[in-house]
Design a protein around this motif. Sequence first.
Motif, mmCIF file in Angstrom:
data_model
loop_
_atom_site.group_PDB
_atom_site.id
_atom_site.type_symbol
_atom_site.label_atom_id
_atom_site.label_comp_id
_atom_site.label_asym_id
_atom_site.label_seq_id
_atom_site.Cartn_x
_atom_site.Cartn_y
_atom_site.Cartn_z
ATOM 1 N N GLY A 1 11.823 19.255 11.554
ATOM 2 C CA GLY A 1 13.161 18.724 11.705
ATOM 3 C C GLY A 1 13.123 17.258 12.083
ATOM 4 N N GLY A 2 14.316 16.725 12.320
ATOM 5 C CA GLY A 2 14.460 15.294 12.532
ATOM 6 C C GLY A 2 14.789 14.637 11.211
ATOM 7 N N SER A 3 15.864 13.859 11.183
ATOM 8 C CA SER A 3 16.305 13.246 9.928
ATOM 9 C C SER A 3 15.203 12.432 9.266
ATOM 10 N N SER B 1 18.754 8.317 12.540
ATOM 11 C CA SER B 1 19.160 8.746 13.884
ATOM 12 C C SER B 1 19.253 7.572 14.850
ATOM 13 N N TYR B 2 19.993 6.577 14.424
ATOM 14 C CA TYR B 2 20.151 5.333 15.179
ATOM 15 C C TYR B 2 20.634 5.584 16.594
ATOM 16 N N PHE B 3 21.642 6.437 16.764
ATOM 17 C CA PHE B 3 22.280 6.603 18.066
ATOM 18 C C PHE B 3 21.479 7.479 19.024
ATOM 19 N N LEU B 4 20.485 8.192 18.523
ATOM 20 C CA LEU B 4 19.659 9.049 19.379
ATOM 21 C C LEU B 4 18.468 8.306 19.973
ATOM 22 N N GLN B 5 18.193 7.095 19.487
ATOM 23 C CA GLN B 5 16.984 6.363 19.878
ATOM 24 C C GLN B 5 17.369 4.964 20.352
ATOM 25 N N PRO B 6 17.855 4.834 21.585
ATOM 26 C CA PRO B 6 18.427 3.556 22.026
ATOM 27 C C PRO B 6 17.434 2.402 22.048
ATOM 28 N N ARG B 7 16.187 2.658 22.428
ATOM 29 C CA ARG B 7 15.210 1.563 22.455
ATOM 30 C C ARG B 7 14.884 1.110 21.038
ATOM 31 N N LEU B 8 14.729 2.059 20.122
ATOM 32 C CA LEU B 8 14.482 1.687 18.726
ATOM 33 C C LEU B 8 15.692 0.966 18.148
ATOM 34 N N ALA B 9 16.898 1.433 18.472
ATOM 35 C CA ALA B 9 18.110 0.783 17.961
ATOM 36 C C ALA B 9 18.146 -0.689 18.370
ATOM 37 N N ALA B 10 17.769 -0.981 19.609
ATOM 38 C CA ALA B 10 17.776 -2.374 20.066
ATOM 39 C C ALA B 10 16.758 -3.223 19.311
ATOM 40 N N ASP B 11 15.647 -2.616 18.920
ATOM 41 C CA ASP B 11 14.584 -3.356 18.225
ATOM 42 C C ASP B 11 14.762 -3.391 16.710
ATOM 43 N N LEU B 12 15.682 -2.569 16.210
ATOM 44 C CA LEU B 12 15.746 -2.374 14.762
ATOM 45 C C LEU B 12 16.114 -3.625 13.965
ATOM 46 N N ARG C 1 0.823 -1.209 0.000
ATOM 47 C CA ARG C 1 0.000 0.000 0.000
ATOM 48 C C ARG C 1 0.860 1.265 0.000
ATOM 49 N N TYR C 2 2.083 1.145 0.519
ATOM 50 C CA TYR C 2 3.000 2.281 0.589
ATOM 51 C C TYR C 2 4.281 1.952 -0.166
ATOM 52 N N ASP C 3 4.845 2.974 -0.788
ATOM 53 C CA ASP C 3 6.190 2.815 -1.350
ATOM 54 C C ASP C 3 7.230 2.827 -0.247
ATOM 55 N N LEU C 4 6.972 3.620 0.796
ATOM 56 C CA LEU C 4 7.996 3.870 1.803
ATOM 57 C C LEU C 4 7.376 4.018 3.187
ATOM 58 N N LEU C 5 7.964 3.337 4.151
ATOM 59 C CA LEU C 5 7.688 3.569 5.565
ATOM 60 C C LEU C 5 8.957 4.132 6.179
ATOM 61 N N VAL C 6 8.851 5.301 6.817
ATOM 62 C CA VAL C 6 9.981 5.921 7.499
ATOM 63 C C VAL C 6 9.755 5.795 8.999
ATOM 64 N N VAL C 7 10.779 5.317 9.708
ATOM 65 C CA VAL C 7 10.696 5.094 11.150
ATOM 66 C C VAL C 7 11.777 5.936 11.826
ATOM 67 N N GLY C 8 11.370 6.729 12.837
ATOM 68 C CA GLY C 8 12.421 7.444 13.548
ATOM 69 C C GLY C 8 12.013 8.765 14.131
ATOM 70 N N ASP C 9 12.908 9.749 13.999
ATOM 71 C CA ASP C 9 12.827 10.990 14.759
ATOM 72 C C ASP C 9 12.051 12.076 14.021
ATOM 73 N N THR D 1 12.683 -3.750 0.920
ATOM 74 C CA THR D 1 14.092 -3.424 1.068
ATOM 75 C C THR D 1 14.221 -2.414 2.202
ATOM 76 N N THR D 2 15.465 -2.220 2.685
ATOM 77 C CA THR D 2 15.655 -1.421 3.896
ATOM 78 C C THR D 2 16.835 -0.466 3.730
ATOM 79 N N SER D 3 16.796 0.639 4.488
ATOM 80 C CA SER D 3 17.922 1.573 4.500
ATOM 81 C C SER D 3 18.053 2.212 5.863
ATOM 82 N N LEU D 4 19.262 2.712 6.147
ATOM 83 C CA LEU D 4 19.589 3.314 7.435
ATOM 84 C C LEU D 4 20.502 4.507 7.223
ATOM 85 N N ASP D 5 20.159 5.634 7.852
ATOM 86 C CA ASP D 5 21.037 6.791 7.968
ATOM 87 C C ASP D 5 21.290 6.978 9.451
#
Length: 313
Positions: free
Chosen positions: A43-45, A141-152, A4-12, A165-169
């Motif tokens: 704002g927020g990456s 923003s992997y390093f700013l979100q420690p709980r999300l980083a553990a679950d990622l 249904r979506y081209d892109l899901l963005v997760v984060g800040d 497919t997946t990507s990370l900045d």
Amino acid sequence: MPHRYDLLVVGDANPDVILGPLTEPLAFGQREQLVASGSFTVGGSAAIMACGAARLGLRTAFAGRVGDDDAGRYLRDALAARGVDTRALHMDPALPTPLTVVLTRGDDRAVLTSPGTLTAVSGADVPEELLAAARHVHTSSYFLQPRLAADLPGLLHTARSYGATTSLDTQDDPSGRWHGLGPVLAETDILLPNAQEARRLAGPDARTPHEAAELLAAQGPLTVVKNGADGALCHDGRTLHSAPGLPVEVADAVGAGDSFDAGFVAATLDGQPPYEALRFAVACGGLSTRAHGGTAAQATRDEALAHTGAHLA
């Protein structure tokens, strides 16, 4: 199942207060200093990337957490106004929305962030139905979100199991440690650091962006390195590609890397090879610097194509 979506963005997601340029050192002692411009904007990456992707025509959804406050409602409404589905942007009743102040000076900037809900964002904020419904999942923003980083690692593994497919900045690591990415890189198709971040992630053997890209690509992901006015490069573990920067009169480079990310993902989803996706992404990043703030001058697909000579489906 159809996506249904081209892109899901997760984060800040947070408001950016951008002030500058500073023409002298920042002064304390209750001194007041004047700058030429100031803006209050999205704002927020992750949020800036989502806005850029929607601007390029991608069906985009966002998952994350903001406070149940005026700043959080501003972000929810601003993302929705730019075409981003915000049904999975949760309003936290206890923690405030993060806030970032960006002080610019020449082509550099200092960034001050009050984390707020960033410490509470976790995999529980990302509905599995969204992971199943997206062609691509991007997180920032992997390093700013420690709980999300553990679950990622688990989240991205689930998304890939549904065909995404997946990507990370990663963005910057305020702690300076730059550790712990092994499990998430194993589930990442595209890694999108800037040149400084790439060297820190790759370790002491990386003296140049090219060497950093090669070392990181050897860990699995296609590594795409943003190098400011010099353009960008990418390495797939075998081949290095590069693209020159886009000549543009820069008003503000805040968020340019996130607009670049949106362009690279959009071109990749259109089936373009890395060297073409790189050129398109450089155009998206460069054009975004024409105005202050991360979203005000984000490119449309036609604008970016006009600066690449390419044709995307």
